[in-house]
Design an enzyme around this catalytic site. Sequence first.
Site, PDB file in Angstrom:
ATOM      1  N   GLY A  14       0.938  -0.981   0.078  1.00  0.00           N
ATOM      2  CA  GLY A  14      -0.187   0.302   0.336  1.00  0.00           C
ATOM      3  C   GLY A  14       0.652   1.400  -0.124  1.00  0.00           C
ATOM      4  O   GLY A  14       1.725   1.037   0.967  1.00  0.00           O
ATOM      5  N   ARG A  75       1.253  -5.667  -5.937  1.00  0.00           N
ATOM      6  CA  ARG A  75       1.504  -6.063  -4.837  1.00  0.00           C
ATOM      7  C   ARG A  75       1.882  -7.891  -6.099  1.00  0.00           C
ATOM      8  O   ARG A  75       0.939  -7.967  -6.406  1.00  0.00           O
ATOM      9  CB  ARG A  75       0.439  -7.274  -3.763  1.00  0.00           C
ATOM     10  CG  ARG A  75       0.410  -5.560  -3.320  1.00  0.00           C
ATOM     11  CD  ARG A  75      -1.085  -5.811  -1.852  1.00  0.00           C
ATOM     12  NE  ARG A  75      -0.639  -5.233  -0.530  1.00  0.00           N
ATOM     13  CZ  ARG A  75      -1.405  -4.410  -0.213  1.00  0.00           C
ATOM     14  NH1 ARG A  75      -2.777  -3.719  -1.128  1.00  0.00           N
ATOM     15  NH2 ARG A  75      -1.842  -3.201   0.477  1.00  0.00           N
ATOM     16  N   ASP A 106       4.555  -4.371   5.771  1.00  0.00           N
ATOM     17  CA  ASP A 106       5.013  -5.305   6.374  1.00  0.00           C
ATOM     18  C   ASP A 106       5.074  -6.212   5.309  1.00  0.00           C
ATOM     19  O   ASP A 106       6.340  -7.474   5.713  1.00  0.00           O
ATOM     20  CB  ASP A 106       3.503  -6.086   7.072  1.00  0.00           C
ATOM     21  CG  ASP A 106       3.978  -7.105   8.793  1.00  0.00           C
ATOM     22  OD1 ASP A 106       4.446  -6.766   9.303  1.00  0.00           O
ATOM     23  OD2 ASP A 106       3.160  -7.908   8.216  1.00  0.00           O
ATOM     24  N   THR A 129       4.193   2.390   5.543  1.00  0.00           N
ATOM     25  CA  THR A 129       2.949   3.007   5.430  1.00  0.00           C
ATOM     26  C   THR A 129       2.218   3.231   6.929  1.00  0.00           C
ATOM     27  O   THR A 129       2.536   3.989   7.821  1.00  0.00           O
ATOM     28  CB  THR A 129       2.651   1.199   6.313  1.00  0.00           C
ATOM     29  OG1 THR A 129       1.295   0.810   7.032  1.00  0.00           O
ATOM     30  CG2 THR A 129       3.869   0.834   7.385  1.00  0.00           C
ATOM     31  N   ASP A 131      -0.531   2.667   8.501  1.00  0.00           N
ATOM     32  CA  ASP A 131      -0.976   1.678   9.457  1.00  0.00           C
ATOM     33  C   ASP A 131       0.118   2.215  10.718  1.00  0.00           C
ATOM     34  O   ASP A 131      -0.698   1.841  12.290  1.00  0.00           O
ATOM     35  CB  ASP A 131      -0.864   0.401   9.492  1.00  0.00           C
ATOM     36  CG  ASP A 131      -1.658  -0.134   8.341  1.00  0.00           C
ATOM     37  OD1 ASP A 131      -2.901   0.762   8.025  1.00  0.00           O
ATOM     38  OD2 ASP A 131      -2.056  -1.302   7.730  1.00  0.00           O
ATOM     39  N   ASP A 133       1.999  -0.230  11.953  1.00  0.00           N
ATOM     40  CA  ASP A 133       2.335  -1.398  13.088  1.00  0.00           C
ATOM     41  C   ASP A 133       3.672  -2.102  12.752  1.00  0.00           C
ATOM     42  O   ASP A 133       3.684  -3.576  13.077  1.00  0.00           O
ATOM     43  CB  ASP A 133       1.270  -1.890  12.560  1.00  0.00           C
ATOM     44  CG  ASP A 133       1.563  -2.550  10.666  1.00  0.00           C
ATOM     45  OD1 ASP A 133       2.171  -1.633   9.646  1.00  0.00           O
ATOM     46  OD2 ASP A 133       0.742  -3.402  10.204  1.00  0.00           O
ATOM     47  N   ARG A 175      -5.609  -2.235   9.245  1.00  0.00           N
ATOM     48  CA  ARG A 175      -5.921  -3.682   8.747  1.00  0.00           C
ATOM     49  C   ARG A 175      -6.092  -4.143  10.422  1.00  0.00           C
ATOM     50  O   ARG A 175      -6.910  -3.969  10.883  1.00  0.00           O
ATOM     51  CB  ARG A 175      -4.717  -3.718   8.643  1.00  0.00           C
ATOM     52  CG  ARG A 175      -4.811  -5.349   7.716  1.00  0.00           C
ATOM     53  CD  ARG A 175      -4.150  -5.550   6.692  1.00  0.00           C
ATOM     54  NE  ARG A 175      -3.113  -5.306   6.099  1.00  0.00           N
ATOM     55  CZ  ARG A 175      -2.416  -4.971   4.985  1.00  0.00           C
ATOM     56  NH1 ARG A 175      -3.001  -5.632   4.436  1.00  0.00           N
ATOM     57  NH2 ARG A 175      -1.061  -4.622   5.195  1.00  0.00           N
ATOM     58  N   LYS A 217     -24.334  15.824  25.755  1.00  0.00           N
ATOM     59  CA  LYS A 217     -23.837  15.633  24.429  1.00  0.00           C
ATOM     60  C   LYS A 217     -24.924  16.112  23.785  1.00  0.00           C
ATOM     61  O   LYS A 217     -25.288  15.575  23.303  1.00  0.00           O
ATOM     62  CB  LYS A 217     -23.186  14.230  24.348  1.00  0.00           C
ATOM     63  CG  LYS A 217     -21.655  15.084  25.412  1.00  0.00           C
ATOM     64  CD  LYS A 217     -20.905  13.804  25.306  1.00  0.00           C
ATOM     65  CE  LYS A 217     -19.359  13.505  25.481  1.00  0.00           C
ATOM     66  NZ  LYS A 217     -18.349  12.716  25.316  1.00  0.00           N
TER      67      LYS A 217
HETATM   68  O1  F6P Z   1      -1.804  -1.207   4.438  1.00  0.00           O
HETATM   69  C1  F6P Z   1      -2.059  -0.144   4.233  1.00  0.00           C
HETATM   70  C2  F6P Z   1      -3.709  -0.356   4.188  1.00  0.00           C
HETATM   71  O2  F6P Z   1      -4.413   0.784   4.027  1.00  0.00           O
HETATM   72  C3  F6P Z   1      -4.826  -1.106   5.181  1.00  0.00           C
HETATM   73  O3  F6P Z   1      -4.696  -0.360   6.343  1.00  0.00           O
HETATM   74  C4  F6P Z   1      -6.000  -1.984   4.851  1.00  0.00           C
HETATM   75  O4  F6P Z   1      -6.037  -2.902   4.769  1.00  0.00           O
HETATM   76  C5  F6P Z   1      -4.809  -1.729   3.203  1.00  0.00           C
HETATM   77  O5  F6P Z   1      -3.585  -1.147   3.151  1.00  0.00           O
HETATM   78  C6  F6P Z   1      -6.223  -1.375   2.096  1.00  0.00           C
HETATM   79  O6  F6P Z   1      -5.347  -2.077   1.069  1.00  0.00           O
HETATM   80  P1  F6P Z   1      -5.689  -1.924  -0.620  1.00  0.00           P
HETATM   81  O7  F6P Z   1      -6.943  -1.565  -0.519  1.00  0.00           O
HETATM   82  O8  F6P Z   1      -4.922  -1.025  -1.411  1.00  0.00           O
HETATM   83  O9  F6P Z   1      -5.685  -3.584  -0.742  1.00  0.00           O
END
Ligand code: F6P
Length: 326
Positions: A14, A75, A106, A129, A131, A133, A175, A217
């Site tokens: 991504g 990918r 990752d 990324t 994320d 992560d 994710r 609220k």
């Molecule tokens: O890894 C980054 C991320 O944005 C995740 O949070 C998400 O699940 C994923 O990529 C979605 O990626 P794509 O739509 O490109 O497969």
Amino acid sequence: MAGINCIGILTSGGDAPGMNAAIRAVTRSAIFGGFKVKGIYRGYRGLVTGEIVEFKTQNVSNIIQMGGTILKTARCKEFQTPEGRQLAYETLKKEGIDALVVIGGDGSLTGARIFASEYNFPIVGLPGTIDNDLFGTDKTIGYDTALNTIMECVDKIRDTATSHERLFFIEVMGRDAGFLALNGAIATGAEAAIIPEISTEVDQLAELIQNGFRKSKNSSIVLVAESPVTGGAMTLAERVKNEYPQYDVRVTILGHLQRGGSPTATDRILASRMGAAAVDALLEDQRNVMIGIRNDEIVYVPFSKAIKNDKPINRELLNTLRRLSI
Ligand code: F6P
């Protein structure tokens, strides 16, 4: 740096804002150090198919402010097979590339790790990324920009939520990681964050929201990390709607807009420092490491650690959110 004359760069998985700043930093630091640089297009696929162009300093002019990646990303299923990796190795030999810098998350670093060990090939990774992560680094490239994008969007949703006195579930990326949801919630004054690392019962959530409305609220916002563990914002909203029909519930899924946009200053600086550090690492004969940043210092994290370990959520952040959302 034994026998390295030419460094190849690729972006994979991504995309993340700041990847271009990283490409620029690797290219310029390598050329500054007297190396040749080659840009590999479409991630590992470019290695398999040989989509490679020599980069001069001007190839990376005017890109520091751009989102996405000028090298494109993909990918690549083929690279997951031994035959695909063999083709990639042959391309590297043919192109005279002696070391690689891989910018990605990752999955991309897992690919790098396998390839590096199979072919004893020097690879340095950069954590790219949104994320956040990857273990061993406080921040990943793109995370800060995505967080700021989330903040802008949620602020806007808050306006309409307040006008209509509604409860919003807003799904953010991540994710299997709750960093964007949790810090996004703190930054926007959201009522709660539902993240895969911590289980939250619908009852608990409803009670929190109910208390909020009781204390007059006007609106409630819950950030939900996209993940099979949380079930996502739609599922959660349906459950709350069914069990608590008194709420006027709406759902917004922020989606891929979180991945785009001009990188923040923080991401540009992080990417620039990490890109330069990747070249330093190769100069120091480091291999199979990811560049990280900890307490504002560059560190080298072995691929095995960066990929395998789950980066823990800071409990203090959870407590802060809980205390501030009363
Ligand atoms: O890894 C980054 C991320 O944005 C995740 O949070 C998400 O699940 C994923 O990529 C979605 O990626 P794509 O739509 O490109 O497969």
